[in-house]
Design a protein around this motif. Structure first.
Motif, PDB file in Angstrom:
ATOM      1  N   UNK A  43     -93.623 -54.651  21.157  1.00 24.13           N
ATOM      2  CA  UNK A  43     -93.305 -55.465  19.973  1.00 24.13           C
ATOM      3  C   UNK A  43     -92.150 -54.754  19.283  1.00 24.13           C
ATOM      4  N   UNK A  44     -91.347 -55.495  18.503  1.00 18.76           N
ATOM      5  CA  UNK A  44     -90.201 -54.853  17.839  1.00 18.76           C
ATOM      6  C   UNK A  44     -90.623 -53.795  16.818  1.00 18.76           C
ATOM      7  N   UNK A  45     -89.742 -52.863  16.569  1.00 16.58           N
ATOM      8  CA  UNK A  45     -89.982 -51.812  15.570  1.00 16.58           C
ATOM      9  C   UNK A  45     -88.659 -51.182  15.170  1.00 16.58           C
ATOM     10  N   UNK A  46     -88.555 -50.808  13.934  1.00 22.96           N
ATOM     11  CA  UNK A  46     -87.431 -49.973  13.479  1.00 22.96           C
ATOM     12  C   UNK A  46     -87.962 -48.617  13.021  1.00 22.96           C
ATOM     13  N   UNK A  47     -88.807 -48.639  11.967  1.00 22.26           N
ATOM     14  CA  UNK A  47     -89.241 -47.383  11.345  1.00 22.26           C
ATOM     15  C   UNK A  47     -90.080 -46.525  12.279  1.00 22.26           C
ATOM     16  N   UNK A  48     -91.068 -47.141  12.911  1.00 25.13           N
ATOM     17  CA  UNK A  48     -92.015 -46.358  13.707  1.00 25.13           C
ATOM     18  C   UNK A  48     -91.309 -45.716  14.898  1.00 25.13           C
ATOM     19  N   UNK A  49     -90.552 -46.548  15.643  1.00 24.13           N
ATOM     20  CA  UNK A  49     -89.917 -46.009  16.849  1.00 24.13           C
ATOM     21  C   UNK A  49     -88.878 -44.947  16.509  1.00 24.13           C
ATOM     22  N   UNK A  50     -88.014 -45.268  15.542  1.00 18.28           N
ATOM     23  CA  UNK A  50     -86.950 -44.298  15.213  1.00 18.28           C
ATOM     24  C   UNK A  50     -87.514 -43.008  14.623  1.00 18.28           C
ATOM     25  N   UNK A  51     -88.559 -43.139  13.789  1.00 16.49           N
ATOM     26  CA  UNK A  51     -89.089 -41.909  13.174  1.00 16.49           C
ATOM     27  C   UNK A  51     -89.791 -41.042  14.211  1.00 16.49           C
ATOM     28  N   UNK A  52     -90.447 -41.653  15.192  1.00 13.35           N
ATOM     29  CA  UNK A  52     -91.014 -40.846  16.288  1.00 13.35           C
ATOM     30  C   UNK A  52     -89.893 -40.181  17.078  1.00 13.35           C
ATOM     31  N   UNK A  53     -88.786 -40.909  17.299  1.00 12.35           N
ATOM     32  CA  UNK A  53     -87.678 -40.338  18.072  1.00 12.35           C
ATOM     33  C   UNK A  53     -87.067 -39.152  17.311  1.00 12.35           C
ATOM     34  N   UNK A  54     -86.881 -39.327  16.006  1.00 13.99           N
ATOM     35  CA  UNK A  54     -86.301 -38.236  15.202  1.00 13.99           C
ATOM     36  C   UNK A  54     -87.296 -37.068  15.115  1.00 13.99           C
ATOM     37  N   UNK A  55     -88.586 -37.402  15.016  1.00 20.88           N
ATOM     38  CA  UNK A  55     -89.612 -36.348  14.992  1.00 20.88           C
ATOM     39  C   UNK A  55     -89.570 -35.539  16.285  1.00 20.88           C
ATOM     40  N   UNK A  56     -89.466 -36.235  17.414  1.00 18.97           N
ATOM     41  CA  UNK A  56     -89.402 -35.545  18.714  1.00 18.97           C
ATOM     42  C   UNK A  56     -88.159 -34.660  18.771  1.00 18.97           C
ATOM     43  N   UNK A  57     -87.041 -35.196  18.307  1.00 23.66           N
ATOM     44  CA  UNK A  57     -85.778 -34.430  18.283  1.00 23.66           C
ATOM     45  C   UNK A  57     -85.944 -33.163  17.441  1.00 23.66           C
ATOM     46  N   UNK A  58     -86.554 -33.321  16.256  1.00 21.30           N
ATOM     47  CA  UNK A  58     -86.738 -32.160  15.366  1.00 21.30           C
ATOM     48  C   UNK A  58     -87.651 -31.099  15.976  1.00 21.30           C
ATOM     49  N   UNK A  59     -88.532 -31.534  16.885  1.00 22.58           N
ATOM     50  CA  UNK A  59     -89.481 -30.595  17.501  1.00 22.58           C
ATOM     51  C   UNK A  59     -88.982 -30.061  18.844  1.00 22.58           C
ATOM     52  N   UNK A  60     -87.793 -30.495  19.258  1.00 19.77           N
ATOM     53  CA  UNK A  60     -87.226 -30.014  20.527  1.00 19.77           C
ATOM     54  C   UNK A  60     -87.810 -30.687  21.746  1.00 19.77           C
TER      55      UNK A  60
END
Ligand code: CP
Length: 304
Positions: free
Chosen positions: A51-68
Motif C-alpha cells: 500500500x502507498x506510504x510516505x512517512x512510514x517508509x521514508x522514516x524507516x529508510x532514514x532510520x536504517x541509514x542512521x544505524x548503518x
C-alpha cells in the motif's frame, strides 16, 4: 520484546517506555536531528509496501541509514508479481537472499503468517489495512509524553473516520497498556460503527461536547480508499460538523495538543490554520517517526 513487532502483544509496558527513551536518546544535543550510529553494518532490511506510504517508509529508510544498516526498497509495482508471481513466492525469494528484516505494509492481516513461514527473517508491521499500525502508535505516545504526564485523567479525544483507521486500533490497544483511561471517540456515525458501543471509551457524536476540556486531540482523515459505500453526509456538512479548526478547539483545554498521523486532508478534517498553532504536534510526530523507528530496529536487531 518479541523478535518481531506485529502488534502490541509483542511488547510490554516496559518495552514501550524503553523504546521511547531509546528514541529520544538518538536525538542530537539540539534535538533537531538524529545521530548517525554505525550499529548494524551487516544487517539487510527489505521494505515490502503493498500500500502507498510516505512517512512510514521514508522514516524507516532514514532510520536504517542512521544505524548503518542496508535498506532495500522492494519495488512491488515493477516486480515479477506483475507476471503473476504470488506474494508468498516473492517472500520466499527474498528469504533466500539472506535478508535479516522485512518491513511490511499490506491491505490485510498477513504479516503474522509470513513471520511464521519465514522464521529466518524478522518482521515489522508498517500498517495492516484498517487493522493495526503499532509503530505509528509508539510515535504518538512519544509525542504525547513530550507535553503530558501519564495520568488516568488525561482527556484524549479521537475524531474522524474511526472504522477505517488502523491508527486508532493500535492506539486503543496501547493506551490501555500505558494507563490512560479517559477516551472519547467522535465522528459521523456512519464512520464510527465499531466505536458507538465499543469496548473502551465513550462515543460522542457532537464535536463541541467531545472536545470540551480535551488535553489531547487526535484527528483522523476519511479513508476514501477503504469506503465501500458512498457517505450519507456531504463534504460541506462533514466539514461543518467534524472539522477541527481554531473555532472548534476553543472549548479544549488551553494546553491541549493536537495530533494527526498523516497524511492530512487539509480543509476537510483539519483547517490549514490549526497546523500552524504551537499546540499542533504533527511535525513533531513526523520527526519522532525517525527516532522511534531507529529504536524499534535497534531493539529487534539486538535480540535477533
Ligand atoms: N502515518 C502514516 O502511516 O503515514 P504514511 O501512510 O505516509 O506512511
Amino acid at each position: 520484546m518479541s523478535k518481531n513487532l506485529i502488534n502490541f502483544s509483542d511488547i510490554s509496558k516496559k518495552d514501550i517506555f524503553d523504546l521511547i527513551e531509546l528514541a529520544n536518546n538518538f536525538k542530537t544535543e539540539d534535538s533537531l536531528d538524529y545521530r548517525n550510529e554505525d550499529l548494524f553494518p551487516d544487517k539487510k532490511i527489505v521494505s515490502m509496501f503493498c500500500e502507498p506510504s510516505t512517512r512510514t517508509k521514508l522514516s524507516f529508510e532514514i532510520a536504517a541509514y542512521n544505524l548503518g544498516a542496508k535498506f532495500i526498497d522492494f519495488d512491488l509495482s515493477n516486480s515479477s508479481m506483475n507476471k503473476g508471481e504470488t506474494l508468498e513466492d516473492t517472500m520466499n525469494a527474498i528469504d533466500m537472499m539472506g535478508v535479516d528484516l522485512c518491513i511490511m505494509r499490506h491491505t490485510e492481516s498477513v504479516i503474522h503468517d509470513f513471520a511464521e513461514k519465514f522464521p529466518n527473517m524478522q518482521f515489522v508491521n508498517a500498517g495492516e489495512g484498517s487493522i493495526s499500525h503499532p509503530t505509528q502508535t509508539l510515535i504518538d505516545l512519544m509525542t504525547i509524553l513530550e507535553s503530558k504526564e501519564i495520568s488516568e485523567n488525561l482527556k484524549i479525544t479521537v475524531v474522524g473516520d474511526l472504522d477505517h483507521s488502523r491508527v486508532v486500533n493500535s492506539f486503543v490497544e496501547a493506551i490501555q497498556i500505558v494507563g490512560y483511561k479517559s477516551l472519547t471517540f467522535c465522528g459521523h456515525p456512519d464512520l464510527c460503527k465499531n466505536f458507538i458501543d465499543g469496548p473502551i471509551g465513550s462515543f460522542e457524536p457532537d464535536l463541541e461536547t467531545a472536545l470540551q476540556d480535551a488535553d489531547v486531540v487526535m484527528a483522523l482523515r476519511i479513508q476514501n480508499e477503504r469506503l465501500s459505500e458512498k457517505l450519507t453526509i456531504s463534504a460541506n456538512d462533514y466539514i461543518e460538523r467534524y472539522q477541527i479548526n481554531v473555532d472548534s478547539l476553543q472549548v479544549a483545554d488551553p494546553n491541549m495538543i493536537l495530533l494527526h498521523p498523516g497524511p492530512v486532508n487539509f480543509g476537510i478534517e483539519l483547517s490549514k490554520e490549526v497546523s500552524e498553532l504551537d499546540n499542533c504536534k504533527i511535525k513533531n510526530q513526523i520527526f519522532n517517526g525517525v527516532g522511534m523507528r531507529m529504536a524499534v530496529l535497534t531493539r529487534l536487531f539486538s535480540q535477533a
